[in-house]
Scaffold this motif. Structure first.
Motif, PDB file in Angstrom:
ATOM      1  N   THR A 151       0.824  -1.111  -0.046  1.00  0.00           N
ATOM      2  CA  THR A 151      -0.162  -0.006  -0.023  1.00  0.00           C
ATOM      3  C   THR A 151       0.850   1.130  -0.020  1.00  0.00           C
ATOM      4  OG1 THR A 151      -1.512  -1.154   1.278  1.00  0.00           O
ATOM      5  CG2 THR A 151      -1.790   1.280   1.247  1.00  0.00           C
ATOM      6  N   VAL A 152       0.452   2.013  -0.975  1.00  0.00           N
ATOM      7  CA  VAL A 152       1.248   3.507  -0.658  1.00  0.00           C
ATOM      8  C   VAL A 152       0.324   4.433  -0.650  1.00  0.00           C
ATOM      9  CG1 VAL A 152       2.875   4.953  -2.220  1.00  0.00           C
ATOM     10  CG2 VAL A 152       2.936   2.449  -2.608  1.00  0.00           C
ATOM     11  N   THR A 153       0.644   5.510   0.377  1.00  0.00           N
ATOM     12  CA  THR A 153      -0.255   6.514   0.817  1.00  0.00           C
ATOM     13  C   THR A 153       0.709   7.440   1.350  1.00  0.00           C
ATOM     14  OG1 THR A 153       0.055   5.546   3.179  1.00  0.00           O
ATOM     15  CG2 THR A 153      -1.780   4.705   2.029  1.00  0.00           C
ATOM     16  N   GLU A 154      -0.116   8.671   1.690  1.00  0.00           N
ATOM     17  CA  GLU A 154       0.693   9.881   2.199  1.00  0.00           C
ATOM     18  C   GLU A 154      -0.337  10.156   3.448  1.00  0.00           C
ATOM     19  OE1 GLU A 154       0.224  12.544  -1.125  1.00  0.00           O
ATOM     20  OE2 GLU A 154       2.457  12.378  -1.274  1.00  0.00           O
ATOM     21  N   PRO A 155      -0.065   9.268   4.528  1.00  0.00           N
ATOM     22  CA  PRO A 155      -0.889   9.391   5.782  1.00  0.00           C
ATOM     23  C   PRO A 155      -1.122  10.728   6.446  1.00  0.00           C
ATOM     24  CG  PRO A 155       1.152   8.249   6.273  1.00  0.00           C
ATOM     25  CD  PRO A 155       0.982   8.370   4.992  1.00  0.00           C
ATOM     26  N   ASN A 156      -0.118  11.689   6.531  1.00  0.00           N
ATOM     27  CA  ASN A 156      -0.105  12.836   6.964  1.00  0.00           C
ATOM     28  C   ASN A 156      -0.220  14.155   6.283  1.00  0.00           C
ATOM     29  OD1 ASN A 156       0.055  11.704   9.946  1.00  0.00           O
ATOM     30  ND2 ASN A 156       1.967  10.949   9.030  1.00  0.00           N
TER      31      ASN A 156
ATOM     32  N   VAL B  74       5.491   3.669   1.607  1.00  0.00           N
ATOM     33  CA  VAL B  74       5.153   2.273   1.356  1.00  0.00           C
ATOM     34  C   VAL B  74       5.183   1.355   2.551  1.00  0.00           C
ATOM     35  CG1 VAL B  74       7.556   1.831   0.723  1.00  0.00           C
ATOM     36  CG2 VAL B  74       5.710   0.387  -0.205  1.00  0.00           C
ATOM     37  N   THR B  75       3.997   0.797   2.419  1.00  0.00           N
ATOM     38  CA  THR B  75       3.735  -0.418   3.347  1.00  0.00           C
ATOM     39  C   THR B  75       3.752  -1.963   2.760  1.00  0.00           C
ATOM     40  OG1 THR B  75       2.520   1.030   4.960  1.00  0.00           O
ATOM     41  CG2 THR B  75       2.309  -1.164   5.330  1.00  0.00           C
ATOM     42  N   ASN B  76       4.256  -2.628   3.298  1.00  0.00           N
ATOM     43  CA  ASN B  76       4.365  -4.159   2.538  1.00  0.00           C
ATOM     44  C   ASN B  76       3.408  -4.860   3.456  1.00  0.00           C
ATOM     45  OD1 ASN B  76       5.797  -5.799   0.740  1.00  0.00           O
ATOM     46  ND2 ASN B  76       6.304  -7.114   2.626  1.00  0.00           N
TER      47      ASN B  76
END
Length: 240
Positions: A55-60, A81-83
């Motif tokens: 998952t690829v995000t920009e959480p903040n 990136v979260t594996n």
């Protein structure tokens, strides 16, 4: 009375993932593709159930903070990136393009100037507070002084610039190792426009889009990172 010329800078983040089986010759690789775009401007100048699941995000990242940025503005922007499954080789691609186009900026002085606005705050990324304060403005000298134990520029030192791919305006940053299940890695954490940038600096930067892509490919049955990324290049080149 001094007249200031305003310049809008639009920065996009396009995050690309992959998770479908692609068969080429005798090999089948797991990878994923997904895109999200977050635009912002300045003034003054997840995957499917396969062997690879990231998952690829920009959480903040808050898009509201990126409107009408100006010299002295620091915002949180943290491509992550979260594996979620398996073990994979991963990379980010940072692409600087002309505003609202896919034309890569190839002027080295301009590209270098834009890249100087990206920072990786080690404390912030590891949840130990922060060194860069979004409530403060920093000069170029102050930002340079912060680049040490806590802040790296332009990216997380766990990612290595790939000198065999990309070029001016398009930078490939390979993760140094493999992502294990549950790993979370940020490429950078902040965008900071130095408070002492002049109209000359802003004119050099001009209007541009900043695109960030995150990609991963399975480790299984692939000898090393370079072989993996070469295979991924081939798969992406033939995928619509």
């Amino acid at each position: 009375m001094k007249t200031t010329t305003k310049r809008n800078i639009s920065i996009l983040s396009a995050v690309i993932l992959s998770a479908s089986i692609i068969i080429g010759g005798t090999l089948a690789y797991f990878y994923d593709k997904q895109e999200i775009t977050n635009p912002f401007t300045t003034a003054g100048g997840a995957g499917t159930d396969t062997g690879v699941d990231i998952t690829v995000t920009e959480p903040n990242y808050d898009p509201d903070t990126s409107q009408d940025m100006y010299p002295g503005t620091t915002i949180t922007k943290d491509p992550t990136v979260t594996n979620d499954k398996g073990e994979s080789y991963a990379r980010f691609i940072v692409k600087l393009v002309e505003k609202d186009t896919d034309t890569v900026i190839t002027d080295k002085a301009r590209a270098d100037k834009i890249m100087k606005t990206l920072f990786y705050d080690v404390k912030y990324a590891t949840g130990k507070g922060q060194t860069l304060d979004t409530a403060l403005g920093y000069t170029e000298a102050q930002l340079a002084a912060l680049v040490g134990a806590d802040v790296k520029t332009p990216v997380n030192p766990e990612f290595v610039l790939d000198t065999t791919r990309g070029g001016v305006g398009e930078y490939y940053f390979n993760y140094n190792g493999t992502l294990q299940n549950g790993d979370v890695k940020k490429l950078f954490t902040h965008v900071s426009i130095p408070s002492d940038w002049t109209q000359v600096d802003l004119a050099l930067v001009g209007d541009f889009d900043l695109k960030v892509e995150g990609q991963a490919i399975q480790k299984a049955n692939i000898a090393d990172a370079d072989t993996a990324f070469t295979a991924l290049d081939g798969e992406l080149a033939t995928t619509p």
